[in-house]
Every structure is written in structure tokens, then in C-alpha cells.
Scaffold this motif. Structure first.
Motif, mmCIF file in Angstrom:
data_model
loop_
_atom_site.group_PDB
_atom_site.id
_atom_site.type_symbol
_atom_site.label_atom_id
_atom_site.label_comp_id
_atom_site.label_asym_id
_atom_site.label_seq_id
_atom_site.Cartn_x
_atom_site.Cartn_y
_atom_site.Cartn_z
ATOM 1 N N ARG A 101 34.931 25.903 48.900
ATOM 2 C CA ARG A 101 33.699 25.146 48.985
ATOM 3 C C ARG A 101 33.319 24.983 50.460
ATOM 4 N N ASP B 147 38.401 30.738 46.219
ATOM 5 C CA ASP B 147 38.225 29.429 45.590
ATOM 6 C C ASP B 147 37.900 28.463 46.728
ATOM 7 N N ARG C 251 41.245 29.343 36.028
ATOM 8 C CA ARG C 251 41.195 28.277 37.041
ATOM 9 C C ARG C 251 40.843 26.938 36.432
ATOM 10 N N TYR D 285 55.099 28.296 47.558
ATOM 11 C CA TYR D 285 55.195 27.014 46.870
ATOM 12 C C TYR D 285 56.599 26.435 46.963
ATOM 13 N N ALA E 176 50.811 24.273 40.050
ATOM 14 C CA ALA E 176 50.187 23.384 41.030
ATOM 15 C C ALA E 176 48.736 23.074 40.697
ATOM 16 N N PRO F 252 36.856 23.145 38.594
ATOM 17 C CA PRO F 252 37.048 24.520 39.024
ATOM 18 C C PRO F 252 37.654 24.673 40.415
ATOM 19 N N VAL F 253 37.572 23.660 41.242
ATOM 20 C CA VAL F 253 38.100 23.790 42.600
ATOM 21 C C VAL F 253 39.324 22.905 42.742
ATOM 22 N N ARG F 254 40.394 23.484 43.241
ATOM 23 C CA ARG F 254 41.641 22.740 43.327
ATOM 24 C C ARG F 254 41.950 22.355 44.770
ATOM 25 N N GLY F 255 42.980 21.550 44.921
ATOM 26 C CA GLY F 255 43.524 21.299 46.248
ATOM 27 C C GLY F 255 43.293 19.896 46.782
ATOM 28 N N GLY F 256 43.269 18.888 45.917
ATOM 29 C CA GLY F 256 43.168 17.520 46.422
ATOM 30 C C GLY F 256 41.870 17.288 47.153
ATOM 31 N N THR F 257 40.763 17.380 46.430
ATOM 32 C CA THR F 257 39.483 17.477 47.113
ATOM 33 C C THR F 257 38.860 16.138 47.473
ATOM 34 N N THR G 57 55.566 30.193 37.083
ATOM 35 C CA THR G 57 55.170 30.719 38.385
ATOM 36 C C THR G 57 54.516 29.573 39.137
ATOM 37 N N PRO G 58 55.039 29.243 40.295
ATOM 38 C CA PRO G 58 54.670 27.965 40.914
ATOM 39 C C PRO G 58 53.175 27.743 41.130
ATOM 40 N N GLN G 59 52.454 28.765 41.470
ATOM 41 C CA GLN G 59 51.052 28.489 41.816
ATOM 42 C C GLN G 59 50.261 27.977 40.629
ATOM 43 N N PHE H 79 46.357 36.722 38.514
ATOM 44 C CA PHE H 79 45.978 35.772 37.463
ATOM 45 C C PHE H 79 46.594 36.141 36.117
#
Lengths: 476, 476
Positions: free
Chosen positions: A172, A170, B28, A272, B88, B95-100, B83-85, B67
Motif C-alpha cells: 500500500r 502486497d 491472501r 520466519y 503469519a 487483503p493487506v497484511r503486516g500489522g497495518t 509453512t511459516p509464511q 502460493f
């Protein structure tokens, strides 16, 4: 006054440079001692049948470099002995100084071959050359300047697409840093992570056994190693502590275990719950033989996992090209660290790899090699089953090596030596363990043609069983 | 039970992989929520008109990746939210995670152009390609494996000969480590030197002014900077302290001063008396225009001096190839550090550079560029003298830039901006100083064709004189 023997070659030109070089060598070699006065420039010029200006130029050069000193009214002399650097020169005609003999003897030669190296006789030389040609005939000049330390944009774009497609990552382009391989990726990530902790070193949970090559890397990056046992499902997450973990989930090194689904879930929960990072070393995941590769952990939790991979198995270790995919803030910190460490990877090869990926040459090469390596794996596994029923073979689903628990009485080091004589690349697992385990070796099959596997394994059996080992030898 | 919209393209093959990819994206993207039960494999197979085995394979893949979870008697479901992930993951179809967004905004774009960069439109592309072709058609396969982290032997041999010949260095292949450039050479040397001191950081004397790019590098390597003033003779050695010094003796950056003979002697005395090391940054010494280059300090005291250089000015920064010559014990420690950091430089370019040096292509290119750069320097210096008599031009003996003390009232930053609009690359010296000094810029001439120099400088004068600066602007 020094009696100078200066040879000059008029045909070569640069006479002043030749005179300076001869004088420099004479001073270094001790033939011209500290304090020696040199001939006046007009005298030396007459001796050598050159113009005086040429000798003046040679002297000036050596004064500028510190070999000679020149004082008004005192002529030119070799820098006196009370100047410390001259006193440090050893006597005699030895032209190179600095304690050489012992130091050169202490220079450890380096052999690159590893059991896990690919078969480099299949490196696609022509296609790679074509890619370099494409780059050198198309990129603008500015592309050859100092580049983005995170990597050239075209390659980051291609790699992000590749990792999404093949590794279910995942990622970019912005989260991806081109590095020189997994080693540099881990070094940089650890360095940045360690820098975020004050007052104590980073504590890194590491699989036991693990590659003995990574421990010095981890320590140099300023981290402390906390070993965590590996069992049939991979890393035993319940026993992991520390700030972060380094894992090889697709194909544990050296045991070859694939991290089980339950453990993947447990590891993500561990990460996590404790706000910990997972360093995923994806060193050989391109080669999974019996089904599609298991997607990387990073695809499951891109905000907790740092994915490191390279082209070392797919193309060649000597290309020194790899990647790190990290959560955005960390990715930017790694990119900055790379910029301050070495300003980034060479650009021509980066563009060439981008071209390789874009044109499908990379995938094509991988498919071809996957078929070939599967044949070689099958041949080695069959030969081991037939010839060494007392051995236990594991980790055959993926990668370029098997994990071989040795028959009773076989010693790891002797097995490695005997294998080497037969062209089998193996490595002892003992030095990779923090806690004792059964005698085992990592045995590579990438360079063992299928038709040679049986003879090689039979030869190994003969060599090992033909020898009676004493208890002392076994433990040596 | 989920209502799945799965598109498959039968022409492409790999149906199980396609199904897995569609499901992964749906999970996702949030279209398949945590805990959602998936259809039984036989039902989905019937819907999609594929065999049941294909769907089983897709589900298994996603279970292995974490998944999906699969329980006997409970079917298959998306990994539950506790399940923590999964928790989050942000909501919605992103589609893309993580505070972009914010992180991407924080991604600092990188511009490689420096006033001191060479004219890369003259990079010998065809000759370089020929060298790469030579390598790829001649080196044995093993040469593409993990190599010696100190560099390939052929290149170390050629470089040692080159440095002896052109820089009057006192170096043998064993004392030489191939690195990715001066930055990496300094990083490694500082890292190793810092590691030999316990209880406090390495204290490094550094020229003032100095390149503002090196200060973060020095700090990252764990050293403390002690600024030492530079005057008309170069570094003021009497005012230097610390454990080691970093100098640019051939052409001080930014002032362009050549270290005087007296200062060279004083610096060597300082080093020997205190058992200190001298780091010699030989970044542009190939280009000395009016006479032979001054030999490097290392040739005078190879047991006290670490010489760092690169091909960045002679060929291209993007090649990322350089060298470190160090006293034997230190050279070996640097080589080991390199091995643990990133395993060494890419091998194909190393062999190509060795070929370039061996065949004389390197020297030929240097001679050609030296003539061209001398023309450009002369043109810029003449134009500055004619158009800007109030400016003071220094450091013109060597390198690819001049040091320009600005006319009264000119502000550094405004000058840099005005120059950039005219195609003149310049950099403000203010940020390179620890102690205040006259307003000055570094101005590069490598990319300024001789026939354009006069118009460019005149344009600069018009722009600058046409503006009335307030006192505040002047200090901005």
C-alpha cells in the motif's frame, strides 16, 4: 604601496564588484603579497576615475571576506602572512590552490555503460516531456516546496497499484518509499537495519556470485557480507546465515537463475523461523519473455520482505527513480532516514512518473520494449548456439543479459575486451565471485539489434580463436 | 475441493493472469485456506470455459510464486499452514497484511513549508520547461545512462563559474560534486570525515542556536554535536572545539548575524592551526539586499573549507539540486561515497540547470526575486518597527527571514500559532537553542506580499496582546 593594475569595464556596471574581483584575484595569484598596503581609497578612486565610495565599497567587501585588513590610522593592507590561511597559499600565479594536479589525476573518470543497461535510444523523450509539461502546468506551487521524504502521494499511489498488478506485490502507499533507485533503497534499508543492532555489525547473507558493485555499498552501510552459493535453483538457502539476506529471485545476477518454488518456500521459512528480513532486489523483473513474470517474494510475505525496484531498466537509469516496499515499521524508519539524509527525491520527475503510470504510457512503453528485447535476445541466443557450441548460455528467461559460460580456453577479460571492440557489452563474472567457478561473462543484448547479433558473435569467435593464449595470459 | 468463484473478463485478455490474480487474492484474503486442494486443471478449465493450458499456466505461476504447491499424484493445493509464511497471515478477508492500523497511525505526515522557503508562485515554470525541452531534444542517449556520481560535467562547469562569479568561491569543476541539496552535501561530507577517524565519533562544533533540523542529520552521519555560542559577530571561535565546525557565515541561522571580518580571520586560524575542516552552509547567500553578498569562506581557504549550497532558495526546494565544493582529496571521497550510496542525481534536471545557468535565466530570475524580496523585507521590517516597538528585529541584511526577539511576555509557541492564522510563517527559536536565550522566532517574508505586511503584523499584535498569559503558559 602596491602598484595596482585594475581593469574595469564601465559598460558592464557593478564597478565596485569589478574592483573587488580584480583585487581578489591579485591576492590569490600572489601578485599582491601578504602585508602589502593598498592605496588610499581617494587615490585609487582618482586613478580609476570613479567615485571614492565605489573604492570604499570594494575594500569593505574584501575586508568582510578576510582578504584585506583595515586598521584605524594604518590604512588597508592585504591580510598579513602570519594569518595562517595566507601562508598556506602556494607561491606563483597559480590561481587555484589545494594540491590540484595530483588530485585531479586521481579523479577517476566514470563510464556508466553496463551490459544490463537498456537501449536508451528508445527512451520515450516526447512522452516524458509531455508528462513534465503536464506537471508544470497543473501542480500547485506548494508541490514544489520541501516534500514528504517518502515521496509524493500521487506517485506512491500509482506505484502501489503498479506493483500489485505487475509484480503481485502486497503493498500500500504507506508501505512504499520513493527512492533514487535500488542502490539507495538498499543503502537506506541496510542503514536502518544496522542501526537496530548494537555492539556488532549487521551480517548480511549475499548470493555468490553477486554484482561486484553491491559489495562496497553494503560495506559502506555498515554491514558484513556472508557469501552463500547459488546453484541451478538459485540461492542455496540451507547454507545461508546471518541477520538478513539480499537476493535477486526473479533473475539472479549474474547467473540469471530464477529462484525455484522449493527454494522460495525454504527462504520464507528461513526468514520466519529466524525473524530475519529478506531484501529482494527486483532489478529487471519487468522483462520476462516467455510467460508472465514470477510474482515477487514480497507478495508472499510482506511482513518479512523488503522489495527494491526502479525504472532504470524500464525507462532510464539517469532518471534515478525507484521504490522500496517494506513492512510498516521499517518503512517509516526508512522514510525518516531518507528525510535526514537528503530530504527526498526531486518532485517534478515524481509527478511525471505518476502521470506516466496513470495514463498507461509506462505499460505501453514496457510492452513495446519487451517485444523488441525478446527479438534481440532470440537473435543473440541463436547466434551463440550456432557459432559457439562450446559455450553454455543461461538465464535467458528474463532481464537484459545472458550468462555465458565460456568455451574452453577463453579468458574472461580478453573476451570482454574483444566483445567491446565489436559493440557487444560484456562483463567478467570472476570479480563477482567469492569462490572460484567456470570462466563466464554477463553479456547484454538490450543494445544489440537483432540483425547484428550473428556478425557480432562470429566476430568474437574469430578474434578469440585467432589468438593462442599462453597459460599466463589465461590466468591474467 | 475448493469451490472457486473466479471472475474473468474475456474482453481484457490475459486470462491466465486473471485467474492467477483471483486465486492469489483468495489465498491472501483467507477465502482459500492453507492446505485447500484446488480443482484439477481440466475441471476448472471446463467450469470457466477456457482451454486447459490456460489453467495450467495460472497454477504454475502461483507454484512459482509459492502460493500453491503441486505434488505428483496429490494434485495442487494451497501451501500448507505449517509453512511459516502462511501461518503469519492474519485471519479474515483483510487483503493487506503486516500489522497495518497502528503502523499507519504512526506514519507522521509531512508538511514542507518553512519560514525560509521561497515564494514558489514565482517559480519560472515556462523557462524551466523550456530548459527540459532543450535537454530532451539535444542530449545523446548515453547521457540518460548511469552517469558520473559527481554530477554531469556540463553542470559542474557552469556551477563552478557561477560560484566563482557570485560567491567569490575558489572552485573548479573537479572539486565540485552535484548533490541533492545542502542536507545531502553535509551528510556525505560528515560520513566521509567520520570514516577517517577511528575509535571515536567525529566531534563537530555547531553554532548555538542552530537549525533543529540539522541535529538529527549530524547524529545520523555518526558525529557528535559540540554547541558553540553565537553573539553579535557570529560564532564565538574562541569557544569552539572538536575536529571540524559547521557554520552559516553569510547569514547565521536562525539569528541572521553575518560573521564579522575578525571572526572570519579567527575561524580560519582555528582551522589551519588545528588542521580542522570548516563546513560552510551557504543556504541563502544569493539574497543579500543592501550590497553585494559577502564572498564565501571557501574562497579564502579552499583547502580547509567545504562549501555546501543549493538552488532551494533561488528556484525551488523540490528540485533537490545542490553542490559541495571540497578540497580535492575530500571531493573525490565524497564523490565515491555518493556513487556507493545512490549513484548520483537525476541527469535531466542537471542538464536543465546547466542550461539555465548558461543562458542567464538563473541570474535573471535571481535579480527579479532579489528586488521583490527586498520590497517584502522592507515592508515587514517597517511594519514590525511601527507596530511592535518592543520587539527587536535582527538579521535583515540577507536571506528570506528575520530574527525577531519578542516583546516582553510573548510566548514563542503562541506567537507562531497566532502568526500562522494570519498567513505569517514563523518558527520558534527555543527548540534551536542548547542554552537558554530570549524568546524569539524566525519569521519568513518571502511569501508575504508587501501590501499585506502591515495588516498581518497589526493582527499579530492584537491577537497577542488580547491574551493574558499565565506564567505557566509562558514557559510551556
Amino acid at each position: 604601496m602596491a602598484d595596482l593594475h585594475i581593469r574595469i569595464d564601465r559598460a558592464k556596471g557593478g564597478i565596485a564588484g569589478q574592483i573587488a574581483a580584480e583585487l581578489r584575484d591579485s591576492i590569490r595569484g600572489g601578485r599582491l603579497e601578504p602585508g602589502t598596503r593598498l592605496p588610499a581609497t581617494r587615490d585609487l578612486a582618482a586613478d580609476l576615475q570613479v567615485s571614492r565610495g565605489v573604492v570604499v565599497e570594494a575594500y569593505e567587501q574584501l575586508v568582510a571576506e578576510g582578504f584585506l585588513v583595515s586598521k584605524v590610522g594604518a590604512g588597508t593592507q592585504v591580510t598579513p602572512a602570519n594569518t595562517p590561511q595566507r601562508a598556506a597559499a602556494p607561491p606563483g600565479p597559480q590561481p587555484v590552490r589545494g594540491g590540484t594536479a595530483s588530485a585531479v589525476a586521481g579523479h577517476v573518470p566514470y563510464h556508466g555503460h553496463r551490459p544490463t543497461s537498456p537501449d536508451l535510444s528508445h527512451f520515450p523523450r516526447e512522452r516524458w516531456l509531455a508528462a513534465v509539461r503536464h506537471v508544470l502546468t497543473t501542480v500547485p506551487s506548494d508541490a514544489l516546496d520541501y516534500g514528504d521524504p517518502g515521496g509524493v502521494p500521487e506517485l506512491r499511489e500509482e506505484l502501489a497499484g503498479y506493483l500489485r498488478r505487475v509484480r503481485a506485490a502486497d503493498v500500500r502507499p504507506e508501505n512504499l518509499i520513493v527512492v533514487s533507485g535500488v542502490a539507495q533503497g538498499l543503502s537506506l534499508a541496510l542503514h536502518v537495519m544496522a542501526g537496530r543492532i548494537t555492539g556488532r555489525p549487521l551480517r548480511l547473507a549475499v548470493e555468490d556470485p553477486t554484482s561486484h558493485r553491491q559489495v562496497p555499498l553494503i560495506k559502506r552501510a555498515g554491514a558484513r557480507v556472508l557469501p552463500v552459493p547459488v546453484d541451478e535453483e538459485g540461492l542455496d538457502v540451507r547454507r545461508a546465515g546471518g541477520d538478513a539476506v539480499l537476493v535477486t529471485p526473479a533473475h539472479q545476477f549474474p547467473t540469471g537463475v530464477v529462484l525455484s518454488p522449493a527454494r522460495r518456500a525454504a527462504l520464507m521459512e528461513w526468514a520466519y523461523a529466524g525473524r530475519r528480513l529478506v531484501l529482494e532486489d527486483d532489478y529487471d523483473a519487468e522483462f520476462r519473455f516467455d510467460r508472465d513474470p514470477v510474482g515477487c517474494l514480497q507478495g508472499l510475505a510482506p511482513d518479512r520482505v523488503v522489495l527494491c525496484g526502479s525504472v532504470s531498466k524500464a525507462l532510464a537509469p539517469g532518471l534515478r527513480l525507484g521504490w522500496v516496499a517494506a513492512p510498516p515499521g521499517l518503512a517509516e524508519a526508512i522514510r525518516r532516514a531518507r528525510g535526514e539524509l537528503d530530504l527526498g527525491s526531486p518532485v517534478i520527475d515524481q509527478y511525471a512518473l505518476a502521470h506516466f503510470l496513470r495514463t498507461g504510457a509506462y505499460d505501453k512503453h514496457l510492452r513495446r520494449m519487451r517485444r523488441e528485447y525478446r527479438r534481440r535476445r532470440d537473435a543473440l541466443v541463436s547466434a551463440l548456439a550456432a557459432e559457439l557450441p562450446g559455450a553454455r548460455v543461461r538465464g535467458i528467461e528474463a532481464g537484459l543479459h545472458v550468462y555465458l559460460e565460456l568455451p574452453d580456453g577463453w579468458d574472461e577479460q580478453r573476451t570482454v575486451r574483444a566483445a567491446a571492440e565489436l559493440g557487444l557489452l560484456a562483463e567478467a563474472v570472476g570479480p563477482m565471485r567469492r569462490t572460484p567457478g567456470p570462466a563466464a561473462v554477463v553479456m547484454g543484448f538490450a543494445r544489440l539489434p537483432a540483425h547484428k547479433a550473428e556478425a557480432a558473435v562470429r566476430g568474437l569467435k574469430v578474434r578469440m580463436s585467432g589468438q593462442t593464449l599462453t597459460e599466463g595470459e589465461r590466468r591474467a
